[in-house]
Enzyme design. Structure first.
Site, mmCIF file in Angstrom:
data_model
loop_
_atom_site.group_PDB
_atom_site.id
_atom_site.type_symbol
_atom_site.label_atom_id
_atom_site.label_comp_id
_atom_site.label_asym_id
_atom_site.label_seq_id
_atom_site.Cartn_x
_atom_site.Cartn_y
_atom_site.Cartn_z
ATOM 1 N N GLY A 132 0.828 -1.206 0.000
ATOM 2 C CA GLY A 132 0.000 0.000 0.000
ATOM 3 C C GLY A 132 0.858 1.249 0.000
ATOM 4 O O GLY A 132 1.987 1.242 -0.509
ATOM 5 N N THR B 263 4.477 1.175 1.689
ATOM 6 C CA THR B 263 5.299 0.269 0.875
ATOM 7 C C THR B 263 5.766 0.960 -0.403
ATOM 8 O O THR B 263 6.906 0.763 -0.853
ATOM 9 C CB THR B 263 4.457 -0.976 0.503
ATOM 10 O OG1 THR B 263 4.051 -1.597 1.719
ATOM 11 C CG2 THR B 263 5.233 -1.951 -0.350
ATOM 12 N N ILE C 284 -7.048 -2.618 1.739
ATOM 13 C CA ILE C 284 -8.511 -2.499 1.893
ATOM 14 C C ILE C 284 -8.922 -1.028 1.867
ATOM 15 O O ILE C 284 -10.094 -0.723 1.733
ATOM 16 C CB ILE C 284 -9.017 -3.155 3.198
ATOM 17 C CG1 ILE C 284 -8.472 -2.443 4.440
ATOM 18 C CG2 ILE C 284 -8.687 -4.635 3.227
ATOM 19 C CD1 ILE C 284 -9.187 -2.828 5.739
ATOM 20 N N ASP C 285 -7.943 -0.112 2.010
ATOM 21 C CA ASP C 285 -8.282 1.318 2.102
ATOM 22 C C ASP C 285 -8.577 1.959 0.743
ATOM 23 O O ASP C 285 -9.174 3.030 0.686
ATOM 24 C CB ASP C 285 -7.137 2.100 2.769
ATOM 25 C CG ASP C 285 -6.787 1.580 4.155
ATOM 26 O OD1 ASP C 285 -7.601 0.824 4.722
ATOM 27 O OD2 ASP C 285 -5.705 1.917 4.658
ATOM 28 N N MET D 166 -12.728 0.416 8.980
ATOM 29 C CA MET D 166 -11.321 0.792 8.762
ATOM 30 C C MET D 166 -11.179 1.731 7.559
ATOM 31 O O MET D 166 -12.166 2.103 6.934
ATOM 32 C CB MET D 166 -10.484 -0.463 8.553
ATOM 33 C CG MET D 166 -10.053 -1.120 9.843
ATOM 34 S SD MET D 166 -8.926 -2.482 9.493
ATOM 35 C CE MET D 166 -8.227 -2.748 11.102
ATOM 36 N N GLY D 167 -9.943 2.057 7.232
ATOM 37 C CA GLY D 167 -9.702 2.923 6.076
ATOM 38 C C GLY D 167 -8.616 3.948 6.294
ATOM 39 O O GLY D 167 -8.307 4.733 5.402
ATOM 40 N N HIS D 168 -8.062 3.972 7.515
ATOM 41 C CA HIS D 168 -6.990 4.914 7.844
ATOM 42 C C HIS D 168 -7.439 6.342 7.548
ATOM 43 O O HIS D 168 -8.443 6.770 8.105
ATOM 44 C CB HIS D 168 -5.715 4.508 7.086
ATOM 45 C CG HIS D 168 -4.465 5.094 7.653
ATOM 46 N ND1 HIS D 168 -4.244 5.199 8.998
ATOM 47 C CD2 HIS D 168 -3.366 5.624 7.044
ATOM 48 C CE1 HIS D 168 -3.080 5.774 9.210
ATOM 49 N NE2 HIS D 168 -2.520 6.044 8.041
ATOM 50 N N GLU E 249 -12.816 5.031 10.759
ATOM 51 C CA GLU E 249 -11.945 5.161 11.945
ATOM 52 C C GLU E 249 -11.203 6.501 11.973
ATOM 53 O O GLU E 249 -10.856 7.001 13.027
ATOM 54 C CB GLU E 249 -10.940 4.012 11.994
ATOM 55 C CG GLU E 249 -10.020 3.965 10.777
ATOM 56 C CD GLU E 249 -9.019 2.821 10.797
ATOM 57 O OE1 GLU E 249 -8.929 2.109 11.802
ATOM 58 O OE2 GLU E 249 -8.340 2.633 9.773
ATOM 59 N N GLN F 87 -12.257 -7.158 8.911
ATOM 60 C CA GLN F 87 -12.452 -6.645 7.539
ATOM 61 C C GLN F 87 -11.310 -7.023 6.599
ATOM 62 O O GLN F 87 -11.454 -6.938 5.382
ATOM 63 C CB GLN F 87 -12.589 -5.115 7.565
ATOM 64 C CG GLN F 87 -13.828 -4.639 8.294
ATOM 65 C CD GLN F 87 -13.724 -3.195 8.740
ATOM 66 O OE1 GLN F 87 -14.144 -2.303 8.017
ATOM 67 N NE2 GLN F 87 -13.163 -2.946 9.909
HETATM 68 O O1 F6P Z 1 -3.988 0.047 5.786
HETATM 69 C C1 F6P Z 1 -4.848 -0.997 6.081
HETATM 70 C C2 F6P Z 1 -5.375 -0.880 7.486
HETATM 71 O O2 F6P Z 1 -6.212 -1.975 7.749
HETATM 72 C C3 F6P Z 1 -6.075 0.434 7.811
HETATM 73 O O3 F6P Z 1 -7.407 0.441 7.363
HETATM 74 C C4 F6P Z 1 -5.937 0.472 9.304
HETATM 75 O O4 F6P Z 1 -5.953 1.811 9.777
HETATM 76 C C5 F6P Z 1 -4.579 -0.146 9.533
HETATM 77 O O5 F6P Z 1 -4.299 -0.930 8.402
HETATM 78 C C6 F6P Z 1 -4.473 -1.013 10.753
HETATM 79 O O6 F6P Z 1 -3.129 -1.346 10.905
HETATM 80 P P1 F6P Z 1 -2.571 -2.554 11.770
HETATM 81 O O7 F6P Z 1 -2.954 -3.828 11.093
HETATM 82 O O8 F6P Z 1 -1.116 -2.341 11.792
HETATM 83 O O9 F6P Z 1 -3.231 -2.443 13.105
#
Ligand code: F6P
Length: 364
Positions: free
Chosen positions: A115, A118, A139-140, A182-184, A235, A287
């Site tokens: 993503g 990376t 997934i974002d 999720m989605g950062h 989130e 998710q």
């Molecule tokens: O980037 C994918 C993601 O699932 C985001 O949606 C989420 O904020 C983050 O990764 C969660 O990260 P981790 O798996 O390191 O807790």
């Protein structure tokens, strides 16, 4: 004989194994004596020279399996120019270690699945002479240069199933449910799952919310004798007041919260304004798990075979992107360091507005 390295980096998602299989099968078909090296846990394997010599059989039977057969890890971009052991500045940096592995092992090219983070490191490697081809996974769906990343549709399916299930219990009890997805920093997953699941309020980072307007939307539904309401919140969603703050003020406010995440804070604040009972559901990493959806299998396979084609043509420095039902090479420099967020006039935002969905704010 060509020697190609493969690695999956960052948060996992559905379709990684499908994509690896696509790359590998296409390469073995075209050049049966090609050697594929799998680096364990993403860039960590490249830094530590931790790898597996792969065989065609390793890529059989993995089409539908979630996760990644190579393992993955998060290796922050900002640490790449730091020594592996930060207490020993005389040690080579992580970048230098990756370059050493690449040269020592006489790798002809690296295929990297990842993503946003990376891609920053992939571009850094490319700038340092490494032959790199990347595939967009997350997934974002927040990578620039592609209309769709693989993993996104599978996560939308799961998030939609969560909303569907919550709908039935919300209806029985006449409750307000806040479902945090999720989605950062991007709202794609919440927007698409929210629409697919019929959410009444959708809150995404790109469209900061006003608490009063969310409460108004819930009141309106009660006045219309609608027994339940579903709020899909990303989130990374934030209020209008929070977006006006500088980073330090924002962090201070958030660290003073006694709530684990935005959904719980919203539930507390809304409970002081609306009469209905409020509950929170956070599906979290659920998710990102399980089998890739059929759409993701198709997309990841198309990306995998297109990446193999670039390797076979010795065309490096590109990510494979999805544009208008074609896979196109996108220069890494156009992808790295950028974020694809939901524009306010996105088709799905307009579509939701036309249905009467509230984004918890004024929309022009
Ligand atoms: O980037 C994918 C993601 O699932 C985001 O949606 C989420 O904020 C983050 O990764 C969660 O990260 P981790 O798996 O390191 O807790």
């Amino acid at each position: 004989m060509k020697r190609i390295g493969l690695l999956t980096s960052g948060g996992d998602c559905q379709g990684l194994n499908t994509a690896l299989r696509g790359v590998a099968k296409a390469l073995y078909e075209a050049e049966p004596d090609i050697e594929l090296i799998g680096f364990r846990d993403g860039y960590r394997g490249l830094i530590d020279e931790d790898f597996l010599v792969m065989k065609p059989v390793d890529f059989t039977g993995i089409l539908t399996i979630g996760g990644t057969i190579l393992g993955t890890s998060r290796q922050p971009f900002k640490t790449m120019n730091q020594p592996v052991d930060p207490t020993n500045p005389d040690e080579p940096t992580r970048l230098e270690r990756m370059l050493q592995t690449y040269r020592k092992m006489k790798i002809d090219g690296l295929v990297i699945l990842g993503g946003n983070g990376t891609h920053n490191t992939a571009q850094l490697l490319s700038e340092n002479g490494v032959n790199v081809v990347t595939l967009p996974k997350t997934i974002d769906n927040d990578l620039v240069g592609t209309e769709m990343t693989f993993g996104f549709q599978s996560a939308v399916n799961i998030a939609t199933t969560v909303i569907d299930c919550i709908h039935t219990t919300a209806t029985s009890h006449g409750r307000v449910f806040i479902i945090e997805l999720m989605g950062h920093k991007a709202g794609w997953l919440t927007l698409h799952a929210g629409i697919a699941g019929g959410a009444d309020v959708i809150l995404i980072p790109e469209l900061p919310y006003d608490l009063g307007m969310i409460a108004d939307a819930l009141d309106k539904r009660s006045r219309e004798h609608k027994r339940f309401s579903i709020i899909a919140v990303a989130e990374g969603a934030m209020s209008i007041e929070e977006t006006a703050m500088n980073k330090k003020e924002f962090q201070k406010i958030r660290s003073s919260w006694k709530y684990p995440s935005v959904a719980y804070k919203l539930a507390h604040d809304l409970s002081e304004r609306v009469g209905a009972e409020i509950r929170v559901t956070v599906p979290g990493h659920f998710q990102r798990g399980g089998q890739p959806s059929p759409f993701d299998r198709v997309l990841a396979t198309a990306f995998g075979t297109a990446a193999a084609e670039l390797v076979l043509k010795n065309k490096y420095g590109y990510m494979v992107g999805w544009k208008k039902h074609e896979v196109v090479p996108v220069p890494l420099a156009d992808v790295a360091g950028k974020l694809k967020q939901v524009p306010a006039d996105d088709l799905m935002v307009r579509s939701a507005l036309a249905l009467g969905v509230s984004f918890g704010r004024e929309m022009t």
